[in-house]
Design an enzyme around this catalytic site. Structure first.
Site, short mmCIF file in Angstrom:
data_model
loop_
_atom_site.label_atom_id
_atom_site.label_comp_id
_atom_site.label_asym_id
_atom_site.label_seq_id
_atom_site.Cartn_x
_atom_site.Cartn_y
_atom_site.Cartn_z
N HIS A 142 -11.49 -3.07 6.80
CA HIS A 142 -11.40 -4.34 6.06
C HIS A 142 -11.56 -5.57 6.97
O HIS A 142 -11.11 -6.66 6.62
CB HIS A 142 -10.08 -4.43 5.29
N HIS A 157 -3.25 -3.99 2.51
CA HIS A 157 -4.66 -3.58 2.50
C HIS A 157 -5.05 -2.76 3.72
O HIS A 157 -5.64 -1.68 3.58
CB HIS A 157 -5.55 -4.82 2.37
N VAL A 158 -4.78 -3.26 4.91
CA VAL A 158 -5.01 -2.48 6.14
C VAL A 158 -3.79 -1.60 6.35
O VAL A 158 -2.65 -2.08 6.38
CB VAL A 158 -5.21 -3.41 7.35
N HIS A 159 -4.01 -0.30 6.52
CA HIS A 159 -2.90 0.66 6.54
C HIS A 159 -2.34 0.80 7.95
O HIS A 159 -2.40 1.86 8.59
CB HIS A 159 -3.37 2.01 6.01
N ASN A 165 -6.44 -4.06 -4.69
CA ASN A 165 -7.70 -3.52 -5.19
C ASN A 165 -7.53 -2.22 -5.96
O ASN A 165 -8.30 -1.91 -6.87
CB ASN A 165 -8.70 -3.32 -4.05
N HIS A 170 -2.83 -9.63 -1.18
CA HIS A 170 -3.09 -8.26 -0.73
C HIS A 170 -3.93 -8.16 0.55
O HIS A 170 -3.47 -7.60 1.54
CB HIS A 170 -3.71 -7.44 -1.86
N TYR A 202 -1.86 4.04 -6.36
CA TYR A 202 -3.09 4.78 -6.04
C TYR A 202 -3.41 5.80 -7.14
O TYR A 202 -3.95 6.88 -6.89
CB TYR A 202 -2.99 5.46 -4.68
N ASP A 241 0.83 -1.21 0.00
CA ASP A 241 0.00 0.00 0.00
C ASP A 241 0.86 1.26 0.00
O ASP A 241 0.70 2.16 0.82
CB ASP A 241 -0.94 -0.01 1.20
N ASP A 258 -1.42 -2.67 -4.14
CA ASP A 258 -1.72 -1.24 -4.02
C ASP A 258 -0.44 -0.42 -4.17
O ASP A 258 0.13 0.07 -3.20
CB ASP A 258 -2.44 -0.91 -2.71
#
Length: 579
Positions: free
Chosen positions: A373, A400-402, A281, A363, A227, A197, A224
């Site tokens: 999420h 995915h989870v920041h 995603n 991801h 962006y 991410d 990711d």
């Protein structure tokens, strides 16, 4: 190869002697399961930062049209490497005309000495378009994207290379990379960086600076990347409300020049260190005719054909004694599908005497205690987890989870000493800011109607046993969550031998501090426990604080003459010799 082995021995000996001298205790997974720990978000830090503008020198094109830029490496096989780059000028506007890929050749010259290129290989080139036939939205067509596979490489050797078109006198400057070790139970990459991410913000820049400082020999990018699909709204100077500004556009626009800026931003690192990617995603990027993932599929070379998947959405590769499995969460993952069938066949071919370590990456995390999420890809877990457990996956990386989260060994939401260590590193620094809310905090548990995935079904469940029995969310940090912290950063995995690896999570705020990791643990494989049919059985442990004894046995282990692991035990080391 001898230089590589000696280097590994000396590096590990320095680590051992430093720890013995300092008395610093680094836990091992043998000490677990651990009581859950949460480090709350530090309000003095930035929860997010602005996107780097397109006119920043690191994002601007600095070569003329036919010269290579955005040069990148990726592993093909243990003796071959992909080299990728872009030539020509991308176009953006209401009317765009694709470039002719054949107008510029795809060549790589390479050799073991600077300026002496004993080998030359040719590859292929392509372009792609991102089309939006709606009022106000801009179409895009890429520059010419080149992929060349160079082969016949020897392990642990520096290679010097140029890429481009020699007939046009348009070759790049010389670049250099070092090959990874061949598969083998006693040979491993020096450092494996893991990042997710990332985006292209000021925080992203700090992350890459920090990662570069840690000098990896391989990079896992767990989805990711750029962006680009958010740059016109949450990033840049776009509109505050996409649907309000473009009511007749059923597709959210993705600003493709961000991909070019990201390629230039990353080139200093990934032109010398191979980067292995998997889709997230934000790479979906829908356009007309229900076309998706065009940027991801076109820009990156991955060993899909080499690993038998024939799909850039999922593949595998070897790096020394580690077999990596990169899985796609945004294509069919059901047990009746092609990806599952390929995965089962791929895992069935792994020889754990050659590649003892099995590492998987995709991801979206299956185990996640953040509100963001939460249980989003529960369907994928229910389809695939049993297969991965059956084949003894050691570590799983996701994004995915920041934020950062490391799990205790777990299987089916139950603590299990043979389960994988799941680690979330979706804290690369993107525009969406760091996640700070936990699902177990009162008022922060999402509803079962939230967190719907972009792909696949919804399989949210209430827990059927344990402290959270009958509930969707725990009322405390789950027992399978060992450590979590909301900070930007990246991870480094150092595999030391067939049973012993050091995992370190580096927080961005610690970039200028020495020896101050945010989280650190030795991950220890237990084949004698989890695979009782194996010939690797513990003979006996003995404790030692003698540096000469430690070096003596580590030399034997590194040279393949003995098999064993060192475990830190207070001020001593327990040496477990394996048969």
């Amino acid at each position: 190869m001898e230089d590589y082995t000696v280097g590994m021995v000396l590096t590990f000996f320095l680590i051992i002697t430093k720890l013995v001298g300092s008395g610093k205790h680094i836990p091992t997974t043998l000490d677990g399961p651990f009581d859950p720990v949460t480090i709350r978000f530090d309000p003095s830090l930035r929860q997010g930062s602005d996107d780097i503008p397109m006119n920043d020198p690191r994002l601007k094109k600095n070569v003329t049209s036919i010269f290579p830029e955005q040069i990148a490496l990726a592993v093909s096989t243990p003796t071959s490497m992909w080299v990728s780059w872009v030539t020509g000028d991308a176009q953006i506007g209401s009317n765009v005309t694709a470039l002719e890929p054949a107008s510029v050749a795809s060549e790589v010259w390479y050799g073991k000495e600077s300026g002496k290129y004993t080998n030359k290989r040719k590859g292929n080139a392509t372009v792609y378009s991102q089309l939006y036939p709606f009022v106000g939205l801009l179409n895009y067509t890429s520059g010419i994207i080149h992929h060349v596979r160079i082969d016949g490489l020897e392990p642990g050797i520096k290679y010097y290379y140029k890429c481009g078109d020699s007939s046009l006198s348009a070759m790049s400057e010389e670049h250099v990379f070092e090959t990874l070790p061949l598969p083998g139970h006693s040979s491993y990459p020096r450092r494996i960086a893991v990042i997710g991410d990332l985006g292209l913000t000021r925080n992203s820049s700090t992350t890459i600076d920090h990662l570069t400082k840690n000098d990896p020999s391989l990079i896992l990018m767990v989805g990711d990347l750029t962006y680009a699909n958010q740059y016109l709204t949450t990033g840049g100077k776009g509109v505050p409300c996409f649907s309000c500004a473009f009511p007749d556009a059923p597709i959210r626009e993705s600003y493709q020049p961000r991909w070019d800026g990201w390629g230039r931003f990353m080139e200093p690192l990934i032109s010398k260190v191979p980067m292995m990617v998997i889709e997230g995603n934000h790479e979906i990027e829908p356009q007309v005719a229900e076309i998706t993932f065009k940027s991801y599929l076109t820009r990156f070379a991955v060993p899909a054909e080499e690993s038998g998947s024939n799909s850039n959405f999922y593949y595998s590769f070897d790096a020394g004694g580690v077999h990596f499995v990169m899985l796609g969460a945004y294509v069919d993952y059901n047990s009746t599908g092609a990806q599952y069938a390929w995965l089962k066949e791929d895992l069935g071919k792994v020889d754990r005497t050659v590649t003892p370590w099995l590492v998987a990456a995709w991801h979206p995390p299956w185990y996640n205690s953040y509100s963001s999420h939460y249980q989003e890809f529960e369907c994928m877990r229910q389809e695939m987890e049993e297969l991965l457990y059956q084949y003894g996956i050691d570590i799983v990386f996701s994004g995915h989870v920041h934020a950062y989260e490391r799990m205790n060994r777990v299987y089916n939401y139950t603590l299990d000493s043979c389960g994988p260590v799941y680690i979330t590193v979706g804290d690369g620094g993107n525009i969406e800011k760091v996640d700070v809310d936990h699902a177990d905090v009162p008022g922060k548990c999402p509803s079962q109607g939230d967190n719907k995935p972009e792909f696949g079904g919804v399989c949210h469940l209430n827990f059927s046993s344990g402290p959270a029995k009958g509930r969707f969310c725990w009322d405390r940090q789950p027992e399978w969550s060992a450590f979590r912290e909301s900070s930007f950063g990246h991870g480094i995995l150092e595999v030391l031998n067939s049973t012993y690896a050091l995992w370190t999570w580096h927080r961005n705020q610690d970039i200028y501090k020495e020896d101050s990791p945010g989280d650190q643990i030795y991950i220890v494989r237990r084949p004698e426990l989890c695979f009782p049919s194996t010939t690797l059985k513990v003979i006996s442990p003995f404790n030692t604080s003698s540096e000469s004894t430690i070096l003596h046995y580590f030399l034997l282990i590194s040279c393949g003459k003995r098999n064993g692991i060192f475990i830190k035990n207070n001020d001593d080391y327990a040496l477990y010799m394996l048969s």
